[in-house]
Design a protein around this motif. Structure first.
Motif, PDB file in Angstrom:
ATOM      1  N   ARG A   1     -30.009  83.454 -21.828  1.00 54.06           N
ATOM      2  CA  ARG A   1     -30.528  83.799 -20.513  1.00 54.06           C
ATOM      3  C   ARG A   1     -31.149  85.184 -20.607  1.00 54.06           C
ATOM      4  O   ARG A   1     -30.522  86.124 -21.092  1.00 54.06           O
ATOM      5  CB  ARG A   1     -29.371  83.809 -19.491  1.00 54.06           C
ATOM      6  CG  ARG A   1     -29.713  84.392 -18.126  1.00 54.06           C
ATOM      7  CD  ARG A   1     -30.615  83.473 -17.332  1.00 54.06           C
ATOM      8  NE  ARG A   1     -31.009  84.079 -16.050  1.00 54.06           N
ATOM      9  CZ  ARG A   1     -32.093  83.731 -15.370  1.00 54.06           C
ATOM     10  NH1 ARG A   1     -32.902  82.781 -15.840  1.00 54.06           N
ATOM     11  NH2 ARG A   1     -32.386  84.296 -14.228  1.00 54.06           N
TER      12      ARG A   1
ATOM     13  N   GLU B   1     -33.009  93.256 -14.750  1.00 50.94           N
ATOM     14  CA  GLU B   1     -32.170  94.077 -13.864  1.00 50.94           C
ATOM     15  C   GLU B   1     -32.595  93.955 -12.404  1.00 50.94           C
ATOM     16  O   GLU B   1     -33.782  93.958 -12.073  1.00 50.94           O
ATOM     17  CB  GLU B   1     -32.292  95.543 -14.293  1.00 50.94           C
ATOM     18  CG  GLU B   1     -31.519  96.493 -13.407  1.00 50.94           C
ATOM     19  CD  GLU B   1     -31.495  97.906 -13.977  1.00 50.94           C
ATOM     20  OE1 GLU B   1     -32.333  98.236 -14.848  1.00 50.94           O
ATOM     21  OE2 GLU B   1     -30.628  98.680 -13.543  1.00 50.94           O
TER      22      GLU B   1
ATOM     23  N   GLN C   1     -27.338  84.004 -10.129  1.00 50.98           N
ATOM     24  CA  GLN C   1     -27.892  83.533 -11.414  1.00 50.98           C
ATOM     25  C   GLN C   1     -27.200  84.237 -12.585  1.00 50.98           C
ATOM     26  O   GLN C   1     -26.951  83.632 -13.633  1.00 50.98           O
ATOM     27  CB  GLN C   1     -29.395  83.820 -11.491  1.00 50.98           C
ATOM     28  CG  GLN C   1     -30.257  82.727 -10.869  1.00 50.98           C
ATOM     29  CD  GLN C   1     -31.731  82.964 -11.154  1.00 50.98           C
ATOM     30  OE1 GLN C   1     -32.193  84.099 -11.185  1.00 50.98           O
ATOM     31  NE2 GLN C   1     -32.473  81.898 -11.347  1.00 50.98           N
TER      32      GLN C   1
ATOM     33  N   GLU D   1     -36.258  96.353 -13.938  1.00 52.13           N
ATOM     34  CA  GLU D   1     -36.010  96.263 -12.496  1.00 52.13           C
ATOM     35  C   GLU D   1     -37.305  95.910 -11.754  1.00 52.13           C
ATOM     36  O   GLU D   1     -38.395  96.391 -12.087  1.00 52.13           O
ATOM     37  CB  GLU D   1     -35.434  97.613 -12.058  1.00 52.13           C
ATOM     38  CG  GLU D   1     -35.193  97.840 -10.610  1.00 52.13           C
ATOM     39  CD  GLU D   1     -34.231  96.866  -9.937  1.00 52.13           C
ATOM     40  OE1 GLU D   1     -34.759  95.954  -9.263  1.00 52.13           O
ATOM     41  OE2 GLU D   1     -33.004  97.019 -10.039  1.00 52.13           O
ATOM     42  N   GLY D   2     -37.158  95.035 -10.775  1.00 52.30           N
ATOM     43  CA  GLY D   2     -38.314  94.699  -9.925  1.00 52.30           C
ATOM     44  C   GLY D   2     -39.447  94.018 -10.673  1.00 52.30           C
ATOM     45  O   GLY D   2     -40.608  94.281 -10.398  1.00 52.30           O
TER      46      GLY D   2
ATOM     47  N   GLN E   1     -42.244  93.222   2.652  1.00 52.49           N
ATOM     48  CA  GLN E   1     -41.726  91.899   3.023  1.00 52.49           C
ATOM     49  C   GLN E   1     -41.133  91.937   4.439  1.00 52.49           C
ATOM     50  O   GLN E   1     -41.213  90.968   5.183  1.00 52.49           O
ATOM     51  CB  GLN E   1     -40.718  91.412   1.977  1.00 52.49           C
ATOM     52  CG  GLN E   1     -41.424  91.041   0.665  1.00 52.49           C
ATOM     53  CD  GLN E   1     -40.488  90.864  -0.518  1.00 52.49           C
ATOM     54  OE1 GLN E   1     -39.402  90.313  -0.394  1.00 52.49           O
ATOM     55  NE2 GLN E   1     -40.908  91.351  -1.669  1.00 52.49           N
TER      56      GLN E   1
ATOM     57  N   THR F   1     -43.333  87.930  -1.621  1.00 55.25           N
ATOM     58  CA  THR F   1     -43.064  88.756  -2.805  1.00 55.25           C
ATOM     59  C   THR F   1     -44.313  88.956  -3.670  1.00 55.25           C
ATOM     60  O   THR F   1     -44.495  90.003  -4.291  1.00 55.25           O
ATOM     61  CB  THR F   1     -41.891  88.153  -3.615  1.00 55.25           C
ATOM     62  OG1 THR F   1     -41.591  89.008  -4.708  1.00 55.25           O
ATOM     63  CG2 THR F   1     -42.208  86.753  -4.147  1.00 55.25           C
TER      64      THR F   1
ATOM     65  N   ASN G   1     -46.404  92.812  -4.043  1.00 49.91           N
ATOM     66  CA  ASN G   1     -46.742  93.482  -5.302  1.00 49.91           C
ATOM     67  C   ASN G   1     -48.227  93.806  -5.372  1.00 49.91           C
ATOM     68  O   ASN G   1     -48.624  94.895  -5.793  1.00 49.91           O
ATOM     69  CB  ASN G   1     -46.374  92.580  -6.495  1.00 49.91           C
ATOM     70  CG  ASN G   1     -45.028  92.915  -7.075  1.00 49.91           C
ATOM     71  OD1 ASN G   1     -44.071  93.112  -6.337  1.00 49.91           O
ATOM     72  ND2 ASN G   1     -44.932  92.988  -8.391  1.00 49.91           N
TER      73      ASN G   1
ATOM     74  N   ARG H   1     -43.510  92.313 -16.406  1.00 49.70           N
ATOM     75  CA  ARG H   1     -42.528  92.381 -17.487  1.00 49.70           C
ATOM     76  C   ARG H   1     -43.128  92.054 -18.854  1.00 49.70           C
ATOM     77  O   ARG H   1     -44.095  91.318 -18.947  1.00 49.70           O
ATOM     78  CB  ARG H   1     -41.373  91.400 -17.210  1.00 49.70           C
ATOM     79  CG  ARG H   1     -40.490  91.864 -16.113  1.00 49.70           C
ATOM     80  CD  ARG H   1     -39.442  90.830 -15.781  1.00 49.70           C
ATOM     81  NE  ARG H   1     -40.016  89.663 -15.134  1.00 49.70           N
ATOM     82  CZ  ARG H   1     -39.281  88.641 -14.683  1.00 49.70           C
ATOM     83  NH1 ARG H   1     -37.988  88.640 -14.849  1.00 49.70           N
ATOM     84  NH2 ARG H   1     -39.861  87.624 -14.075  1.00 49.70           N
TER      85      ARG H   1
ATOM     86  N   THR I   1     -33.821  79.035 -17.721  1.00 47.08           N
ATOM     87  CA  THR I   1     -34.791  79.646 -16.800  1.00 47.08           C
ATOM     88  C   THR I   1     -35.543  78.579 -16.019  1.00 47.08           C
ATOM     89  O   THR I   1     -35.637  77.430 -16.459  1.00 47.08           O
ATOM     90  CB  THR I   1     -35.809  80.529 -17.547  1.00 47.08           C
ATOM     91  OG1 THR I   1     -36.637  81.206 -16.599  1.00 47.08           O
ATOM     92  CG2 THR I   1     -36.712  79.728 -18.477  1.00 47.08           C
ATOM     93  N   ASN I   2     -36.099  78.991 -14.895  1.00 47.43           N
ATOM     94  CA  ASN I   2     -37.028  78.125 -14.157  1.00 47.43           C
ATOM     95  C   ASN I   2     -38.457  78.641 -14.304  1.00 47.43           C
ATOM     96  O   ASN I   2     -39.370  78.100 -13.698  1.00 47.43           O
ATOM     97  CB  ASN I   2     -36.657  78.115 -12.663  1.00 47.43           C
ATOM     98  CG  ASN I   2     -35.182  77.833 -12.476  1.00 47.43           C
ATOM     99  OD1 ASN I   2     -34.649  76.921 -13.085  1.00 47.43           O
ATOM    100  ND2 ASN I   2     -34.523  78.643 -11.655  1.00 47.43           N
ATOM    101  N   ASN I   3     -38.601  79.729 -15.052  1.00 45.89           N
ATOM    102  CA  ASN I   3     -39.867  80.453 -15.089  1.00 45.89           C
ATOM    103  C   ASN I   3     -40.633  80.173 -16.382  1.00 45.89           C
ATOM    104  O   ASN I   3     -40.263  80.690 -17.445  1.00 45.89           O
ATOM    105  CB  ASN I   3     -39.550  81.955 -14.953  1.00 45.89           C
ATOM    106  CG  ASN I   3     -40.799  82.808 -14.875  1.00 45.89           C
ATOM    107  OD1 ASN I   3     -41.913  82.286 -15.024  1.00 45.89           O
ATOM    108  ND2 ASN I   3     -40.623  84.090 -14.660  1.00 45.89           N
TER     109      ASN I   3
ATOM    110  N   LYS J   1     -41.504  83.015 -18.807  1.00 45.51           N
ATOM    111  CA  LYS J   1     -40.511  83.549 -19.746  1.00 45.51           C
ATOM    112  C   LYS J   1     -40.565  82.785 -21.067  1.00 45.51           C
ATOM    113  O   LYS J   1     -40.490  83.379 -22.137  1.00 45.51           O
ATOM    114  CB  LYS J   1     -39.099  83.433 -19.164  1.00 45.51           C
ATOM    115  CG  LYS J   1     -38.749  84.521 -18.178  1.00 45.51           C
ATOM    116  CD  LYS J   1     -37.272  84.441 -17.807  1.00 45.51           C
ATOM    117  CE  LYS J   1     -36.945  85.471 -16.733  1.00 45.51           C
ATOM    118  NZ  LYS J   1     -35.583  85.291 -16.206  1.00 45.51           N
TER     119      LYS J   1
ATOM    120  N   LYS K   1     -41.658  81.589  -5.136  1.00 41.98           N
ATOM    121  CA  LYS K   1     -41.632  81.478  -6.601  1.00 41.98           C
ATOM    122  C   LYS K   1     -42.076  80.076  -7.012  1.00 41.98           C
ATOM    123  O   LYS K   1     -42.829  79.907  -7.975  1.00 41.98           O
ATOM    124  CB  LYS K   1     -40.222  81.766  -7.144  1.00 41.98           C
ATOM    125  CG  LYS K   1     -39.823  83.224  -7.006  1.00 41.98           C
ATOM    126  CD  LYS K   1     -38.880  83.692  -8.113  1.00 41.98           C
ATOM    127  CE  LYS K   1     -37.479  83.212  -7.965  1.00 41.98           C
ATOM    128  NZ  LYS K   1     -36.566  83.875  -8.953  1.00 41.98           N
TER     129      LYS K   1
ATOM    130  N   HIS L   1     -42.703  78.566 -10.692  1.00 44.73           N
ATOM    131  CA  HIS L   1     -41.306  78.296 -11.038  1.00 44.73           C
ATOM    132  C   HIS L   1     -40.981  76.823 -10.831  1.00 44.73           C
ATOM    133  O   HIS L   1     -41.388  76.230  -9.828  1.00 44.73           O
ATOM    134  CB  HIS L   1     -40.363  79.164 -10.197  1.00 44.73           C
ATOM    135  CG  HIS L   1     -40.247  80.564 -10.705  1.00 44.73           C
ATOM    136  ND1 HIS L   1     -41.292  81.443 -10.685  1.00 44.73           N
ATOM    137  CD2 HIS L   1     -39.202  81.228 -11.248  1.00 44.73           C
ATOM    138  CE1 HIS L   1     -40.897  82.598 -11.199  1.00 44.73           C
ATOM    139  NE2 HIS L   1     -39.630  82.497 -11.547  1.00 44.73           N
TER     140      HIS L   1
END
Ligand SMILES: Nc1nc2c(ncn2[C@@H]2O[C@H](COP(=O)(O)OP(=O)(O)OP(=O)(O)O)[C@@H](O)[C@H]2O)c(=O)[nH]1
Ligand SMILES: [Zn+2]
Length: 353
Positions: free
Chosen positions: A208, A212, A229, A251-252, A267, A273, A277, A287, A308-310, A313, A345, A351
């Protein structure tokens, strides 16, 4: 001069409100003063009143309906706003920081100018993100002391610099036999962590990648699905027999805690989301999963089953040379506070929920 140390000095200078310059080969140097950390005095020391153009990211410019009059080859190319008598410090802050977009109609008109230093301009936006600052700069003031090359930023961010720093036994709730491994790179204060759960059994580890989320992981925020998660990943790995949880200091989605909280404030005004951004001037996901691939490599793993669902990644790990033999879904029930976030997402960032 040591290039990596210069980038560290540049980040420090930007965060303190001091000017720096970025000098790309074949371009003139680009002197910069970050809008977020400047004040009217710092601006006056940087350039004559009303003489400094403003550099903002392409996403922020699109939000403000300011695009380049001269079409840029790369749509990510930042936008330069011409100096004007009414483009004073507080107007620049309003252009840089979207939290006031709905409350304060902007003064203007603003005109955009040709981007004469595209490589340095893109590097400036990237450096703002690394420094955790809003991506907006006054440009073309005095020649600053700290001058860096865009290539030095790449070196500074190079995942290959990451090394294993230490390891220890860490019994955790749900996995009493876990071991923690810490990683460090000389140029970054981000200390990434791996939690090794169970004993290797010859099969590919269940892995996984957890980015953060202070609000979700520590404070129990219901706005996202990170906390559940994180705990469910430890459970799933334990049940599987063995695997690795990487706790990545991204983070973020890579824009840093303060910028994520700015996105939360947007938001609160109704933006989702993704749009939050973009309005801030960042990529939807900033990332770099090369860091995760490097950590797995240092742990001796070349093949993983990824929780993951992404799909980004999976693609990010594979682009960095890791084999993802299986994607294992990792969806958890929604709550009334994160239902819209999860739907966004699914609908806007691909996702698979
Ligand atoms: N910028 C921003 N970051 C957010 C927001 N909500 C959560 N995050 C961050 O998103 C990251 C969570 O991503 P992950 O749990 O890795 O999940 P993912 O990319 O959605 O993919 P999965 O593996 O399917 O969970 C953390 O770094 C959070 O801090 C938000 O609204 N804006
Ligand atoms: Zn979260």
């Amino acid at each position: 001069m040591n290039a990596a140390r210069d980038v560290a000095r540049a980040i420090d200078a930007l965060r303190r409100g001091w000017p720096i310059a970025i000098h790309a080969p074949g371009e003139a140097p680009l002197p910069l003063l970050a809008v977020e950390t400047a004040d009217p005095r710092a601006l006056a020391a940087f350039a004559d009143a009303g003489a400094s153009p403003l550099l903002i990211s392409s996403g922020r410019a699109a939000t403000l309906k300011l695009t380049n009059q001269i079409a840029a080859a790369d749509p990510d190319t930042p936008v330069v706003i011409e100096p004007a008598p009414w483009l004073d410090f507080s107007t620049a802050v309003a252009l840089a920081d979207p939290q006031f977009d709905l409350a304060t109609p902007l003064k203007g008109p603003f005109r955009t100018d040709a981007v004469t230093r595209p490589v340095a301009s893109l590097a400036a936006i990237r450096l703002a993100r690394i420094a955790g600052l809003l991506p907006a700069f006054f440009i073309d003031g005095i020649d600053p002391e700290v001058v860096i090359a865009p290539a030095s930023i790449d070196r500074h961010q190079d995942a290959r610099a990451l090394h294993l720093a230490t390891r220890a036994r860490l019994p955790v709730d749900g996995a009493e036999d876990a071991e923690i491994v810490a990683f460090r790179a000389p140029d970054s204060s981000d200390e990434h962590i791996a939690l090794l759960i169970g004993q290797p059994n010859g099969a590919s580890p269940l892995v996984r990648l957890h980015s953060e989320c202070l609000t979700g992981d520590v404070l129990g925020s219901l706005k996202c699905d990170c906390g559940p998660q994180l705990r469910a990943a430890i459970q799933a790995i334990r049940t599987n027999g063995w695997g690795i949880l990487l706790y990545l200091r991204q983070e973020g989605r890579g824009i840093g805690l303060v910028n994520k909280l700015r996105a939360y404030a947007l938001q609160d005004q109704g933006f989702d989301t993704v749009d939050a951004n973009t309005r801030l001037g960042f990529a939807v996901d900033a990332r770099d999963f090369g860091v995760a691939a490097r950590m797995l490599d240092l742990l001796g793993q070349r093949e993983v089953r990824l929780l993951t669902n992404n799909p980004a990644k999976v693609a990010g790990l594979e682009a960095a040379g890791m084999r993802v033999v299986e994607r294992v879904a990792h969806a958890l029930p929604a709550n009334p506070h994160n239902a819209r976030y999860l739907a966004t997402k699914r609908d806007r960032t691909g996702h698979q929920l």
